[in-house]
Write a protein that holds these residues in place. Structure first.
Motif, PDB file in Angstrom:
ATOM      1  N   GLY A  35     -32.130 -13.489  21.458  1.00 55.22           N
ATOM      2  CA  GLY A  35     -31.317 -14.024  22.543  1.00 55.22           C
ATOM      3  C   GLY A  35     -30.183 -14.886  22.046  1.00 55.22           C
ATOM      4  N   TYR A  36     -29.012 -14.271  21.806  1.00 51.73           N
ATOM      5  CA  TYR A  36     -27.825 -15.005  21.363  1.00 51.73           C
ATOM      6  C   TYR A  36     -26.993 -15.409  22.571  1.00 51.73           C
ATOM      7  N   ASP A  37     -26.436 -16.609  22.519  1.00 52.56           N
ATOM      8  CA  ASP A  37     -25.488 -17.063  23.535  1.00 52.56           C
ATOM      9  C   ASP A  37     -24.120 -16.506  23.139  1.00 52.56           C
ATOM     10  N   LEU A  38     -23.596 -15.538  23.905  1.00 49.47           N
ATOM     11  CA  LEU A  38     -22.347 -14.872  23.554  1.00 49.47           C
ATOM     12  C   LEU A  38     -21.176 -15.850  23.461  1.00 49.47           C
ATOM     13  N   ASP A  39     -21.078 -16.790  24.392  1.00 46.76           N
ATOM     14  CA  ASP A  39     -19.962 -17.744  24.377  1.00 46.76           C
ATOM     15  C   ASP A  39     -20.008 -18.641  23.139  1.00 46.76           C
ATOM     16  N   ALA A  40     -21.188 -19.158  22.821  1.00 47.11           N
ATOM     17  CA  ALA A  40     -21.323 -20.042  21.664  1.00 47.11           C
ATOM     18  C   ALA A  40     -21.035 -19.278  20.369  1.00 47.11           C
ATOM     19  N   CYS A  41     -21.546 -18.052  20.273  1.00 45.57           N
ATOM     20  CA  CYS A  41     -21.320 -17.250  19.064  1.00 45.57           C
ATOM     21  C   CYS A  41     -19.851 -16.862  18.936  1.00 45.57           C
TER      22      CYS A  41
END
Length: 167
Positions: A35-41
């Motif tokens: 579960g990656y946070d797209l905005d943070a990445c």
């Protein structure tokens, strides 16, 4: 939350690149498994690209920051050598070579006098001593640096002890 494959597509990179960026600490770790946070990445990846484009990515060989660090280290090393020389902690190679050469010449000349000092008027004894001294000097002149290392490390000290025992 996105999977690694979704994040790779979102950033237009390969999945292996995502793994490398995550292992290098550039991308934030996933909040949960996969579960990656797209905005943070995306933000972290853009900052990484901007740093690389601005020459501030010290992990890249040849980058401006890496070259500045290398230059600073070389300047510090040069100053350290200069200060050590001024303190007398180091001497030049030519000074050491000149002193060793002078010592070898002095020892050689003194050893040349041993036969005359010990034998006096006994010509046969004098010749035997001079021959022994000259033979020893010739052996020493033929010694290689490897032989010197071996002698210093003790492997040839037994040979010398055996010679003493024979006499």
């Amino acid at each position: 939350m996105a999977t690694q494959a979704e994040l790779a597509r979102h950033l237009y990179v390969a999945q292996q690149t995502i793994s490398k960026l995550k292992n290098a600490g550039i991308l934030p770790a996933p909040a949960s498994r996969g579960g990656y946070d797209l905005d943070a990445c995306r933000g972290a990846y853009i900052e990484h690209l901007q740093a690389a484009a601005g020459g501030r990515d010290s992990s890249r060989p040849g980058s401006l920051e890496a070259e500045r660090a290398r230059l600073a280290k070389e300047q510090a090393d040069l100053l350290e050598r200069k200060n050590a020389k001024e303190r007398g902690d180091v001497v030049s190679r030519s000074e050491v070579d000149a002193n060793i050469t002078a010592m070898v010449l002095l020892v050689t000349s003194r050893l040349g006098l041993v036969g005359a000092r010990i034998a006096g008027a006994d010509y046969r004894l004098r010749k035997r001593i001079e021959t022994a001294v000259n033979d020893a000097l010739e052996e020493l002149a033929a010694i290689s640096l490897d032989d010197v290392d071996a002698a210093v490390n003790g492997s040839q000290l037994n040979d010398l002890e055996e010679i003493d025992d024979e006499q």
